[in-house]
Write a protein that holds these residues in place. Structure first.
Motif, short mmCIF file in Angstrom:
data_model
loop_
_atom_site.label_atom_id
_atom_site.label_comp_id
_atom_site.label_asym_id
_atom_site.label_seq_id
_atom_site.Cartn_x
_atom_site.Cartn_y
_atom_site.Cartn_z
N GLY A 1 -6.49 20.70 6.73
CA GLY A 1 -6.94 20.88 8.10
C GLY A 1 -7.50 19.63 8.76
N VAL A 2 -7.49 18.51 8.07
CA VAL A 2 -7.92 17.22 8.65
C VAL A 2 -6.88 16.17 8.23
CG1 VAL A 2 -10.44 17.53 8.77
CG2 VAL A 2 -9.37 16.87 6.60
N PRO A 3 -6.80 15.05 8.93
CA PRO A 3 -5.81 14.06 8.50
C PRO A 3 -6.29 13.27 7.27
CG PRO A 3 -6.89 13.36 10.54
CD PRO A 3 -7.48 14.68 10.18
N PRO A 4 -5.34 12.76 6.46
CA PRO A 4 -5.73 11.89 5.35
C PRO A 4 -6.14 10.52 5.88
CG PRO A 4 -3.35 12.00 5.52
CD PRO A 4 -3.88 12.91 6.57
N THR A 5 -6.86 9.75 5.07
CA THR A 5 -7.27 8.41 5.53
C THR A 5 -6.64 7.29 4.71
OG1 THR A 5 -9.20 8.53 4.10
CG2 THR A 5 -9.49 9.23 6.40
N LEU A 6 -6.07 7.62 3.55
CA LEU A 6 -5.47 6.58 2.70
C LEU A 6 -4.12 7.05 2.18
CD1 LEU A 6 -8.59 5.73 0.47
CD2 LEU A 6 -7.53 4.15 2.10
N LEU A 7 -3.23 6.08 1.97
CA LEU A 7 -1.94 6.38 1.35
C LEU A 7 -1.75 5.41 0.18
CD1 LEU A 7 0.65 8.17 1.64
CD2 LEU A 7 1.69 6.20 2.77
N VAL A 8 -1.57 5.96 -0.99
CA VAL A 8 -1.35 5.12 -2.17
C VAL A 8 0.06 5.39 -2.67
CG1 VAL A 8 -2.39 6.82 -3.77
CG2 VAL A 8 -2.30 4.44 -4.43
N ARG A 9 0.73 4.35 -3.15
CA ARG A 9 2.07 4.54 -3.71
C ARG A 9 2.16 3.76 -5.03
NH1 ARG A 9 4.11 -0.33 -3.14
NH2 ARG A 9 6.09 0.21 -4.09
N ALA A 10 2.90 4.31 -5.98
CA ALA A 10 3.15 3.62 -7.25
C ALA A 10 4.58 3.90 -7.67
CB ALA A 10 2.17 4.11 -8.32
N PRO A 11 5.37 2.84 -7.91
CA PRO A 11 6.79 3.04 -8.22
C PRO A 11 7.06 3.40 -9.68
CG PRO A 11 6.28 0.69 -8.19
CD PRO A 11 5.00 1.42 -7.83
N GLY A 12 8.21 4.02 -9.90
CA GLY A 12 8.74 4.19 -11.26
C GLY A 12 9.33 2.86 -11.71
N ASP B 1 4.76 0.35 -18.90
CA ASP B 1 5.00 1.15 -17.70
C ASP B 1 3.91 0.94 -16.66
OD1 ASP B 1 6.91 2.03 -19.42
OD2 ASP B 1 6.00 3.98 -19.78
N GLN B 2 2.66 0.97 -17.12
CA GLN B 2 1.54 0.81 -16.18
C GLN B 2 1.56 -0.59 -15.58
OE1 GLN B 2 1.34 1.62 -19.42
NE2 GLN B 2 0.80 3.79 -19.40
N THR B 3 1.91 -1.59 -16.40
CA THR B 3 1.86 -2.97 -15.93
C THR B 3 2.93 -3.26 -14.89
OG1 THR B 3 1.07 -3.58 -18.11
CG2 THR B 3 1.81 -5.38 -16.69
N ILE B 4 4.15 -2.80 -15.13
CA ILE B 4 5.21 -3.12 -14.17
C ILE B 4 5.00 -2.32 -12.88
CG2 ILE B 4 6.97 -1.45 -14.99
CD1 ILE B 4 7.64 -5.05 -13.78
N SER B 5 4.55 -1.08 -13.00
CA SER B 5 4.37 -0.26 -11.79
C SER B 5 3.23 -0.80 -10.93
CB SER B 5 4.10 1.19 -12.21
OG SER B 5 3.71 1.97 -11.10
N LEU B 6 2.26 -1.48 -11.53
CA LEU B 6 1.18 -2.06 -10.73
C LEU B 6 1.49 -3.50 -10.32
CD1 LEU B 6 -1.87 -0.67 -12.71
CD2 LEU B 6 -1.46 -0.30 -10.28
N GLY B 7 2.17 -4.25 -11.20
CA GLY B 7 2.23 -5.70 -10.99
C GLY B 7 3.56 -6.25 -10.47
N ALA B 8 4.58 -5.42 -10.29
CA ALA B 8 5.91 -5.93 -9.94
C ALA B 8 5.94 -6.63 -8.57
CB ALA B 8 6.92 -4.79 -9.94
N ARG B 9 6.88 -7.53 -8.42
CA ARG B 9 7.13 -8.15 -7.11
C ARG B 9 8.49 -7.70 -6.58
NH1 ARG B 9 5.25 -14.26 -8.18
NH2 ARG B 9 3.06 -13.76 -8.45
#
Ligand code: GLA
Length: 402
Positions: free
Chosen positions: A13-24, A170-178
């Motif tokens: 019932g209220v808008p979100p304030t943040l959007l987070v994304r993490a790739p496979g 998995d955690q490293t590439i999904s956070l650190g990739a370019r």
């Protein structure tokens, strides 16, 4: 499909304030060796987890999923959180909350809506993408460092909460990739070397349709291989010391591989190890050598050379590591028939996906061959673009205000 932002507003019932994304991610080469601290060579891809959220003042996390693909969950952030039953998706949300609470005493939660287009249990790290997205959101809200490498090390530990003794790839590439890059990841200390994927290269991902549920049977098989690698290392260290091969004891896989070349190592391993331990060890050290060579092949634009290393990796995963399946072997064979330069299973195996390498001129033929020989007989053309697609090397996780 409507985005998680709209579903958030409908739900809360209220808008979100943040959007987070993490790739496979798709691992190009270096399979089942991250937990031996040996280097791997994955890239993040365009399929991702997104969470629209709004921080709360208390320590509760309420998370719904868009389209109701997962049941809604709610829990309190605290150190020593109890996991839900094995296989529950919410454990991938509890994992980062628990780890960050234990390490940094975080106390603020959020309301959120999660959406994901990463196939689940297919070897493309759908679970680590959830862990990373939640971890990045919580780190941001609670003002803990969100530097990718630091967070990746924390998230790799966090995910062990679900019971799989995974490595940190998995955690490293999904956070650190370019963008447009794969990364050679090495461990202890954690380092990323970004390597641009040549413009003409195309990495095809083909999902066998056999689920490889990390929290199910795969977990026991995976953990068993880890223990076998540890045991092989222990025996090799003892053998090398007893035979005075080296002055100082070599107690890790990277130390072994740095001190002795593969040929020499395997000569010694054949005296010291037998059966599965010998096979697991041979996979680990030959795969590590293939990773180094593959990085050079990509830097040199040598598609055929890279492909040949992928083929050798698959053969090793099949015969020495025992993690392939009939469906994965078939996909690899069909991709090769269609003209792929190389193909291999990707991720932990026992189902899930293969990755095949083609170039911009041959990619169409490989895709068509896979569609005709593998997918049409099984699934007609149903959801073909979800099961078979070209991976686009994509940047790592991010968070922004909306
Ligand atoms: C899973 C684990 C990774 C890695 C791969 C196999 O994806 O999470 O750490 O071990 O399997 O390479």
């Amino acid at each position: 499909m409507i985005g998680p932002e709209e579903v958030f507003e409908e739900t809360f019932g209220v808008p979100p304030t943040l959007l987070v994304r993490a790739p496979g991610r798709v691992n190009l080469i270096g399979e089942h060796i991250d937990y031996n601290d040996l280097p791997v060579f994955p890239m993040a891809l365009q399929r991702e987890v997104r969470i629209a959220l709004r921080p709360r003042e208390d320590g509760t996390i309420v998370l719904h999923s868009s389209g109701g693909i997962f049941p809604p969950i709610e829990f309190e952030i605290e150190p020593g959180i109890e996991p839900w039953e094995k296989g529950a998706w919410g454990n991938y949300v509890k994992a980062p909350a628990n780890e960050l609470a234990e390490r940094f005493a975080i106390g603020r939660g959020f309301d959120g809506v999660l959406q994901s287009d990463i196939p689940v249990a297919a070897g493309l790290s759908s679970s680590s993408a959830i862990v990373n997205a939640v971890g990045l959101a919580l780190a941001h809200i609670n003002e803990v460092s969100t530097e990718p490498r630091e967070l990746a090390a924390v998230m790799a530990d966090a995910e062990r909460f679900v019971g799989t003794r995974g490595g940190g790839m998995d955690q490293t590439i999904s956070l650190g990739a370019r963008d447009r890059c794969a990364a050679r990841i090495s461990f202890r200390p954690l380092r990323l070397r970004h390597v641009a994927v040549p413009d003409d290269w195309r990495f095809i991902v083909a999902d066998s349709g056999e689920v490889a549920e990390k929290s199910g049977r795969l977990q026991a098989e995976y953990n068993r291989r880890r223990s076998e690698c540890d045991e092989a290392l222990r025996i090799m260290t003892g053998h090398l010391t007893a035979h005075d091969v080296t002055d100082t004891p070599l107690t890790s896989y990277p130390e072994l591989c740095a001190a002795l070349d593969v040929h020499r190592l395997m000569g010694i391993a054949e005296e010291a190890l037998q059966g599965n331990l010998l096979r697991r060890f041979r996979h680990a050290v030959t795969e590590a050598a293939r990773v180094e060579e593959a990085v050079d092949r990509m830097l040199g634009g040598d598609l055929r050379g890279f492909g040949a290393l992928m083929d050798a990796s698959h053969a090793s995963l099949k015969s020495d590591y025992g993690v392939s399946s009939t469906a994965l072997d078939e996909l690899v064979a069909v991709a090769k028939e269609g003209g792929a330069a190389g193909a291999r299973l990707t991720g932990a195996g026992f189902g899930g996906c293969v990755v095949a390498l083609a170039d911009r001129w041959t990619v169409g033929e490989v895709l068509e061959t896979l569609a005709a020989a593998y997918y049409e007989p099984r699934y007609q053309a149903d959801r073909l673009e979800e099961r078979l697609f070209v991976a686009v090397p994509t940047r790592g996780a991010s968070i922004r205000a909306i």
